[in-house]
Design a protein around this motif. Sequence first.
Motif, mmCIF file in Angstrom:
data_model
loop_
_atom_site.group_PDB
_atom_site.id
_atom_site.type_symbol
_atom_site.label_atom_id
_atom_site.label_comp_id
_atom_site.label_asym_id
_atom_site.label_seq_id
_atom_site.Cartn_x
_atom_site.Cartn_y
_atom_site.Cartn_z
ATOM 1 N N ASN A 160 5.736 -3.801 -60.693
ATOM 2 C CA ASN A 160 6.150 -3.605 -61.957
ATOM 3 C C ASN A 160 4.838 -3.354 -63.006
ATOM 4 O O ASN A 160 4.959 -2.891 -64.131
ATOM 5 N N LYS A 161 3.812 -3.893 -62.375
ATOM 6 C CA LYS A 161 2.514 -3.674 -63.444
ATOM 7 C C LYS A 161 2.001 -2.464 -63.448
ATOM 8 O O LYS A 161 1.929 -1.475 -62.390
ATOM 9 N N ALA A 162 1.256 -2.020 -64.516
ATOM 10 C CA ALA A 162 0.786 -0.560 -64.642
ATOM 11 C C ALA A 162 -0.424 -0.400 -63.695
ATOM 12 O O ALA A 162 -1.043 -1.241 -63.410
ATOM 13 N N ARG A 187 7.877 -1.099 -52.814
ATOM 14 C CA ARG A 187 6.969 -2.137 -52.148
ATOM 15 C C ARG A 187 6.799 -1.844 -50.652
ATOM 16 O O ARG A 187 5.747 -2.106 -50.139
ATOM 17 N N LEU A 192 -2.163 -5.813 -54.191
ATOM 18 C CA LEU A 192 -1.665 -6.292 -55.691
ATOM 19 C C LEU A 192 -0.493 -5.343 -56.112
ATOM 20 O O LEU A 192 0.561 -5.668 -56.679
ATOM 21 N N ALA A 193 -0.591 -4.122 -55.667
ATOM 22 C CA ALA A 193 0.799 -3.194 -56.150
ATOM 23 C C ALA A 193 2.054 -3.557 -55.409
ATOM 24 O O ALA A 193 3.223 -3.512 -55.825
ATOM 25 N N ARG A 223 -3.086 0.913 -64.242
ATOM 26 C CA ARG A 223 -4.635 0.710 -64.756
ATOM 27 C C ARG A 223 -4.741 -0.746 -64.769
ATOM 28 O O ARG A 223 -5.803 -1.211 -64.273
ATOM 29 N N PHE A 224 -3.502 -1.734 -64.899
ATOM 30 C CA PHE A 224 -3.709 -3.164 -64.843
ATOM 31 C C PHE A 224 -4.335 -3.405 -63.318
ATOM 32 O O PHE A 224 -5.131 -4.289 -62.937
ATOM 33 N N LEU A 225 -3.468 -2.795 -62.375
ATOM 34 C CA LEU A 225 -3.781 -2.897 -60.768
ATOM 35 C C LEU A 225 -5.245 -2.605 -60.604
ATOM 36 O O LEU A 225 -5.948 -3.177 -59.912
ATOM 37 N N LEU A 244 -7.730 -5.439 -62.084
ATOM 38 C CA LEU A 244 -7.393 -6.542 -61.058
ATOM 39 C C LEU A 244 -7.892 -6.399 -59.971
ATOM 40 O O LEU A 244 -8.831 -7.333 -59.377
ATOM 41 N N TYR A 302 2.882 -7.069 -57.202
ATOM 42 C CA TYR A 302 3.082 -7.048 -58.706
ATOM 43 C C TYR A 302 3.560 -5.287 -58.766
ATOM 44 O O TYR A 302 2.847 -4.668 -59.498
ATOM 45 N N TYR A 358 -6.040 -2.920 -53.944
ATOM 46 C CA TYR A 358 -5.292 -2.371 -54.953
ATOM 47 C C TYR A 358 -3.780 -2.367 -54.290
ATOM 48 O O TYR A 358 -2.946 -2.831 -55.086
#
Length: 131
Positions: A54-56, A5, A48-49, A58-60, A63, A52, A45
């Motif tokens: 723990n998100k993949a 983070r 959002l990383a 690709r999801f980031l 999004l 989040y 990006y």
Amino acid sequence: MWRMRRSYFLIFCSVIVLGLASRGPWVPAIIYPYLGDALYAVMMYFLLAFLYPNKAPRFLFYLSLSICIGIELSQLYQAPWINDLRKQKLIALVLGSGFLWSDVMAYIIGSFSGLIIQRKYLQLILNKKES
């Protein structure tokens, strides 16, 4: 987790500085209109990383791209009240002022760059842990 983070936050802040600096006269004219938008998507990006972790990746990517394109599409709405808001420098930086397809392409490139940067960074971190 905290280390990741913190890294994402530092990248996020660095991209903001690069984005503001990208409006200088030293940026080649051919990329000047697109560099700020691409960096905006990279910034989104990594924001959002950070939010989040723990998100993949690709999801980031999807999004961040969706948010950037949503903001770009919002520029098609040109009511007087929002145009008055857009006259303020900070709001203009966030919301933009007019829709351009080239901005959408810059957002795709920027979000994809964020994905690549994160994957390479994660590989680097994982390789260090194995050593």
